[in-house]
Motif scaffolding. Structure first.
Motif, short mmCIF file in Angstrom:
data_model
loop_
_atom_site.label_atom_id
_atom_site.label_comp_id
_atom_site.label_asym_id
_atom_site.label_seq_id
_atom_site.Cartn_x
_atom_site.Cartn_y
_atom_site.Cartn_z
N ILE A 28 0.77 -1.23 0.04
CA ILE A 28 -0.09 -0.04 -0.08
C ILE A 28 0.86 1.19 -0.17
O ILE A 28 0.49 2.31 -0.86
CB ILE A 28 -0.93 0.04 1.19
N ALA A 29 2.01 1.26 0.74
CA ALA A 29 3.08 2.26 0.78
C ALA A 29 3.62 2.80 -0.43
O ALA A 29 3.54 3.81 -0.96
CB ALA A 29 4.01 2.10 1.93
N ASN A 31 2.64 1.63 -3.53
CA ASN A 31 1.33 1.92 -4.19
C ASN A 31 1.09 3.83 -4.26
O ASN A 31 1.12 4.33 -5.01
CB ASN A 31 0.07 1.43 -4.01
N HIS A 32 1.11 4.14 -2.89
CA HIS A 32 1.03 5.46 -2.68
C HIS A 32 2.23 6.42 -3.27
O HIS A 32 1.95 7.39 -3.88
CB HIS A 32 1.08 5.86 -1.24
N GLN A 33 3.48 5.86 -2.90
CA GLN A 33 4.57 6.51 -3.51
C GLN A 33 4.53 6.72 -5.21
O GLN A 33 4.70 7.95 -5.73
CB GLN A 33 5.76 5.88 -3.38
N ARG A 35 1.84 6.47 -7.18
CA ARG A 35 0.64 7.37 -7.22
C ARG A 35 1.12 8.59 -7.28
O ARG A 35 0.52 9.72 -8.03
CB ARG A 35 -0.63 6.94 -6.28
N LYS A 36 1.77 9.07 -6.32
CA LYS A 36 2.21 10.38 -5.94
C LYS A 36 3.02 10.71 -7.07
O LYS A 36 2.73 12.02 -7.65
CB LYS A 36 3.31 10.53 -4.62
N THR A 39 0.90 11.66 -9.94
CA THR A 39 -0.01 12.78 -9.87
C THR A 39 0.89 13.88 -10.33
O THR A 39 0.40 14.72 -10.82
CB THR A 39 -0.60 12.88 -8.44
N ASP A 96 -5.41 3.19 -8.54
CA ASP A 96 -6.41 3.39 -7.53
C ASP A 96 -7.37 2.14 -7.32
O ASP A 96 -7.62 1.69 -6.19
CB ASP A 96 -7.57 4.36 -7.93
N LEU A 99 -5.10 -0.27 -5.28
CA LEU A 99 -5.06 0.29 -3.83
C LEU A 99 -6.46 -0.06 -3.03
O LEU A 99 -6.32 -0.54 -1.90
CB LEU A 99 -5.02 2.00 -3.64
N GLU A 103 -6.33 -2.37 0.02
CA GLU A 103 -7.01 -2.03 1.52
C GLU A 103 -8.13 -2.99 1.94
O GLU A 103 -8.10 -3.32 3.09
CB GLU A 103 -7.58 -0.60 1.28
#
Length: 130
Positions: A28-29, A31-33, A35-36, A39, A96, A99, A103
């Protein structure tokens, strides 16, 4: 099977599920990286597109390829930036979905861990009474 053997088995299961949960949280972490990063790239490309839209038809447009600026046709540059925005948007949508899936898996793992904890505690409490 004795209650201490059952407790040991449950604790092993608990550790395995905890390790799985930890791996999910790392995913998840990550994925967030990613995604950032996408973006930020999307924002940059949208800004480039706005700049290209302002230009006159005969304006000179250059593309940076390695250390060299290469002259590029405005329509081609515009099309390339639009394709890039389309690709980045699709990647963000995919991330998304991924993610959301991660989750959901994380939540079900947490629930399974919680139930295991309760079971272990109730067995230990029963053992303490005996």
């Amino acid at each position: 099977m004795s209650s201490s053997t059952v407790i040991r088995e449950l604790q092993r299961d608990f550790e395995a599920k905890s390790n799985d949960l930890s791996k999910l949280q790392k995913d998840i972490a990550k994925n967030h990286q990613v995604r950032k990063k996408y973006t930020i790239q999307l924002g940059e490309n949208e800004l480039v597109l706005k700049e290209l839209d302002i230009l006159n038809e005969d304006a000179n447009v250059y593309k940076l390829i390695g250390p060299v600026l290469v002259k590029q046709d405005l329509a081609e540059a515009n099309a390339n930036v639009r394709k890039r925005i389309e690709y980045i948007s699709a990647e963000l949508k995919r991330l998304d979905g991924n993610l959301q899936d991660l989750e959901e898996k994380q939540n079900s793992k947490k629930e399974a861990i919680f139930k295991l904890q309760e079971r272990i505690q109730s067995l230990q409490a029963g053992k303490a009474k005996a």
